[in-house]
Design an enzyme around this catalytic site. Structure first.
Site, short mmCIF file in Angstrom:
data_model
loop_
_atom_site.label_atom_id
_atom_site.label_comp_id
_atom_site.label_asym_id
_atom_site.label_seq_id
_atom_site.Cartn_x
_atom_site.Cartn_y
_atom_site.Cartn_z
N ARG A 117 -11.16 0.55 5.15
CA ARG A 117 -9.63 -0.30 5.80
C ARG A 117 -9.09 1.40 6.18
NH1 ARG A 117 -5.50 -0.22 0.36
NH2 ARG A 117 -4.71 2.28 1.29
N HIS A 147 0.11 -7.34 -1.42
CA HIS A 147 -1.15 -8.27 -1.38
C HIS A 147 -1.76 -7.94 -2.76
CE1 HIS A 147 -1.65 -4.18 0.41
NE2 HIS A 147 -3.18 -3.94 -0.76
N ASP A 188 0.98 -1.13 -0.07
CA ASP A 188 0.22 0.34 -0.07
C ASP A 188 0.85 1.15 -0.12
OD1 ASP A 188 -2.87 -1.03 -0.08
OD2 ASP A 188 -2.78 -1.50 2.45
#
Length: 320
Positions: free
Chosen positions: A286, A269, A121
């Site tokens: 999130r 991911h 991320d």
């Protein structure tokens, strides 16, 4: 194999990564022992899963804050839920409503290989998030799984000469990574108006465990610096092939109330791409933990190229 740590039950679910956490209600404040047990499990197993939890935006934020300061929702999201600027809602239909149907089409066209879609991320920021906590609200009955890979295991799987080589390398990270976002798209304009670019070490030393892990990903890494384009592609292809090896991964079948908490400093991911042709709803929320600047084996920190550090006070520029 199951272990009990200060009342929190930790059950590993794959050989290199992932554990189920039970015997804890994360919708309520945790005592210090429970928080430490969860931190220990996170650092050991890289991603941990909580099942059957009853969270809303407020309790998800409260849970996250027990592990550090939270960032703003996302560097490009100017419409987080009202009164909850920390929440980033993951919903493909929301993206297409915001950026148009072409956004989803362009995304699907980029997925020409198994590498495409894997990411850590917000590594375009000079201080990528330390961790991410994703809560499932609505999930389809079929498909929609998420996968994670252990970047420490991927590094350790390299031969010693290759480890010594990649220890010396640095790479540029930006939105778009190895592909180019369509310049005419409204999303491209948001990216350009809120540009984040950073130079990170290819191998990151984890600030808590001291472990070395690969710190490149197809979603954000554009190239290895100080080498030719051909050399950069060869190096990245090698590393991407290593970090996506199935034995380093774990796959989560989501249910409403499932929460995944991953160490963004040691994992990448893969979001699902198997339900885009189906008329199914998938909505998750999130929060992310503010991170520090990565440090390489030589002790050098990441370098800011464009933008600013990503944290709670981030503001999204929206220029009509």
């Amino acid at each position: 194999m199951t272990s009990t740590l200060n009342r929190v039950i930790v059950r590993p679910v794959a050989g290199h990564i992932g554990a189920d956490i039970s015997n804890v209600d994360i919708s309520r404040p945790l005592d210090d022992e429970a928080v430490q047990s969860i931190k220990d499990a996170l650092h050991r197993y890289k991603v941990i899963f909580f099942r059957g939890q009853q969270l809303d935006h407020a309790s998800q934020i409260a849970f996250g804050r027990q592990f550090g300061e939270l960032t703003y929702a996302h560097p490009h999201d100017d419409t987080p839920p009202e009164n909850f600027p920390e929440i980033y809602t993951v919903d493909p239909k929301r993206y297409e409503k915001k950026y148009g149907a072409d956004f989803g089409v362009a995304s699907r066209r980029r997925r020409y290989s198994y590498f495409t879609g894997w990411h850590t991320d917000v590594t375009a920021a000079v201080n990528p998030p330390a961790g991410s906590i994703l809560r499932a609200e609505v999930v389809p009955e079929i498909g929609g799984d998420t996968q994670w890979t252990n970047l420490v295991a991927a590094y350790e799987g390299l031969s010693e000469p290759v480890k010594a080589f990649v220890d010396t390398l640095r790479a540029e990270h930006r939105y778009g990574g190895g592909y180019e976002i369509a310049r005419s798209s409204s999303y491209a304009k948001v990216v350009q108006d809120n540009l984040l670019v950073a130079i990170h070490p290819v191998v990151r030393v984890h600030p808590v465990t001291g472990e070395k892990g690969l710190f490149v990903n197809p979603g954000f890494t554009s190239h290895i610096v100080d080498v030719s384009a051909r050399e950069s592609k060869a190096i990245l292809d090698l590393l991407y092939a290593e970090l996506t090896r199935p034995e380093y991964t774990v796959r989560l079948r989501w249910e409403a109330g499932t929460v995944a908490f991953w160490d963004n400093r040691a994992t990448a991911h893969l979001a699902p791409s198997d339900i885009e042709h189906l008329d199914l709803r998938r909505t998750l929320h999130r929060v992310t933990l503010t991170g520090d600047r990565p440090v390489g084996p030589d002790g050098r920190e990441s370098e800011l190229v464009s933008g600013q550090e990503f944290g709670a006070n981030h503001k999204v520029v929206v220029d009509d």
